[in-house]
Design an enzyme around this catalytic site. Sequence first.
Site, short mmCIF file in Angstrom:
data_model
loop_
_atom_site.label_atom_id
_atom_site.label_comp_id
_atom_site.label_asym_id
_atom_site.label_seq_id
_atom_site.Cartn_x
_atom_site.Cartn_y
_atom_site.Cartn_z
N THR A 155 -6.22 -5.03 -0.73
CA THR A 155 -6.94 -5.79 0.31
C THR A 155 -6.08 -5.78 1.57
O THR A 155 -5.44 -6.78 1.91
CB THR A 155 -7.22 -7.24 -0.14
OG1 THR A 155 -5.99 -7.85 -0.59
CG2 THR A 155 -8.22 -7.27 -1.28
N PHE B 295 1.36 -12.02 -9.45
CA PHE B 295 2.53 -12.56 -8.75
C PHE B 295 3.70 -11.59 -8.86
O PHE B 295 4.84 -11.98 -9.10
CB PHE B 295 2.91 -13.92 -9.34
CG PHE B 295 1.79 -14.93 -9.31
CD1 PHE B 295 1.44 -15.56 -8.13
CD2 PHE B 295 1.07 -15.23 -10.45
CE1 PHE B 295 0.40 -16.49 -8.10
CE2 PHE B 295 0.03 -16.15 -10.44
CZ PHE B 295 -0.30 -16.78 -9.26
N LEU B 296 3.41 -10.31 -8.68
CA LEU B 296 4.45 -9.30 -8.86
C LEU B 296 5.39 -9.27 -7.66
O LEU B 296 4.97 -9.34 -6.51
CB LEU B 296 3.83 -7.90 -9.00
CG LEU B 296 2.82 -7.68 -10.11
CD1 LEU B 296 2.55 -6.19 -10.25
CD2 LEU B 296 3.30 -8.25 -11.42
N ARG B 297 6.67 -9.14 -7.96
CA ARG B 297 7.67 -8.88 -6.94
C ARG B 297 8.07 -7.42 -7.03
O ARG B 297 8.42 -6.94 -8.12
CB ARG B 297 8.91 -9.75 -7.16
CG ARG B 297 8.67 -11.25 -7.08
CD ARG B 297 9.86 -12.00 -7.64
NE ARG B 297 10.07 -11.70 -9.06
CZ ARG B 297 11.21 -11.95 -9.73
NH1 ARG B 297 12.24 -12.48 -9.09
NH2 ARG B 297 11.30 -11.65 -11.01
N LYS C 65 -2.09 -17.52 -4.83
CA LYS C 65 -1.24 -16.42 -4.36
C LYS C 65 -0.94 -16.57 -2.87
O LYS C 65 0.22 -16.42 -2.44
CB LYS C 65 -1.93 -15.09 -4.64
CG LYS C 65 -1.17 -13.86 -4.13
CD LYS C 65 0.17 -13.68 -4.85
CE LYS C 65 0.96 -12.50 -4.30
NZ LYS C 65 0.33 -11.20 -4.53
N ASN D 258 2.76 -17.26 -1.21
CA ASN D 258 3.34 -16.35 -0.22
C ASN D 258 3.58 -17.03 1.12
O ASN D 258 4.57 -16.76 1.80
CB ASN D 258 2.45 -15.12 -0.04
CG ASN D 258 2.67 -14.09 -1.13
OD1 ASN D 258 3.56 -14.22 -1.96
ND2 ASN D 258 1.85 -13.05 -1.14
N GLY E 147 18.29 -13.41 8.25
CA GLY E 147 18.46 -12.00 8.53
C GLY E 147 17.27 -11.43 9.27
O GLY E 147 16.69 -12.09 10.14
N CYS F 240 2.53 -7.49 1.41
CA CYS F 240 1.95 -8.76 0.94
C CYS F 240 2.15 -9.91 1.93
O CYS F 240 1.18 -10.38 2.52
CB CYS F 240 2.56 -9.14 -0.42
SG CYS F 240 2.02 -8.08 -1.77
N LYS G 175 0.53 -9.66 5.71
CA LYS G 175 -0.94 -9.62 5.77
C LYS G 175 -1.56 -10.81 5.07
O LYS G 175 -2.65 -11.27 5.46
CB LYS G 175 -1.48 -8.30 5.22
CG LYS G 175 -1.22 -8.01 3.75
CD LYS G 175 -2.42 -8.25 2.89
CE LYS G 175 -2.19 -7.83 1.46
NZ LYS G 175 -3.30 -8.23 0.56
#
Length: 447
Positions: free
Chosen positions: A92, A156-158, A216, A220, A265, A272, A275
Amino acid sequence: MSETSTPLKLSVIGCGYLGAVHAASMAELGHEVVGIEVDVAKAESLAAGRVPFFEPGFEELLRRSLDSGRLSFSSDMAAARGAAVHFVCVGTPQRRGEYAADLTYVEAATASLLDVLGPGELVVGKSTVPVGTAARLAEQVAARVPEAALAWNPEFLREGFAVQDTLHPDRLVYGVADAADAPVDAEKVLDGVYARIVADGTPKVVTDYATAEMVKTAANSFLATKISFINAMAELCEATGADVKQLADAIGHDDRIGRKFLNAGLGFGGGCLPKDIRAFMARAGELGADQALTFLREVDNINMRRRIRMVELARQVCDDSLLGKRIAVLGAAFKPDSDDIRDSPALNVAAQLQLQGANVRVTDPAAVPNVRRHWAQLDCVDTPEEAAEGADAVLLLTEWRQYKELDPATFGKVVRTRRVLDGRNALDRESWEAAGWTYRALGRRNV
């Protein structure tokens, strides 16, 4: 699978980063899985065990799942026919010229799936979508196949930890319809899919569609806010002479705040967080609740300012002129352990330096092939030593372990001038300064 669970036939629609990892992981859990990918070349590559992206541990998982006979790939949606559960895992992206999410792929995948969907089957959305999408798609499913149902099960993948996060998630979220009205008991079906994970005691939240969709984007948005907060503090530290790393250490001891994601930093990037927070703002505006998320606009602004500040800092250390200066950029991916260069802060800085007259060389342990394909204007090399040869300054912009472990004395032999800009506050300042380097970092005192 546990003794009380039964292997299921599953389909995974869309085999990009999310879908490919999910498909292989479900086969690892004992299910029979077919991955549906409209890109024929990608489907054939995955079927042959060739990984189209860099993700630690995924190639081994993919080959193991293929060798087991439980995983296959196809470009034909008909291969999904007869699966008990169909996972929709398409992208998406941000809509061109707008903040809103582009749902073209989700809608197309769902419409195509309805042609093969059977009674008693469950469609499960995993894509990150604006709130309200699941309810609308559920109506389409009900209109076409009344005996089927839809659930929303956000991912919820990193990146860099995708296999671990799929097989050992920190939570499961099920967005389901009212059980009294549903033709399929979605919670029971998903418990069967994730039987081993549920048996491990993984926390589970069963809720409505809207809440599941928001989980989600809310998560984020919180992470993005925390990152931009410490970067805002870095701006103040530069103005006051304070040290943002020591500040983060001090406030991080408060368990209400915590130290994770308080690393000042260059800010966040990737496919992800940027957007998702923009789509969240856009959807809030459509719902008439835009004031609730106005703070996210400043979160986004702070994040983008970090890139500008890094270019300014590079100019400062190069005697106030970048024209003709040789700059080594260590890191191109938006984060370590990934080859993802979408909205990469490192590449944005590298391109700006080059536009201002610098001779820039970029390197990265995994992302160089992607940079060469998509950023042809940048000069890419394979090693940090090649990038730094004769350099007037070295910029660490992605905190790969290989770069953090560089020996500053040995590395210093290849540069023209020992100047290092630590864009991630990842280097051991004392050891670099002891080796004769001028060290600068965002939000740190200039010694």
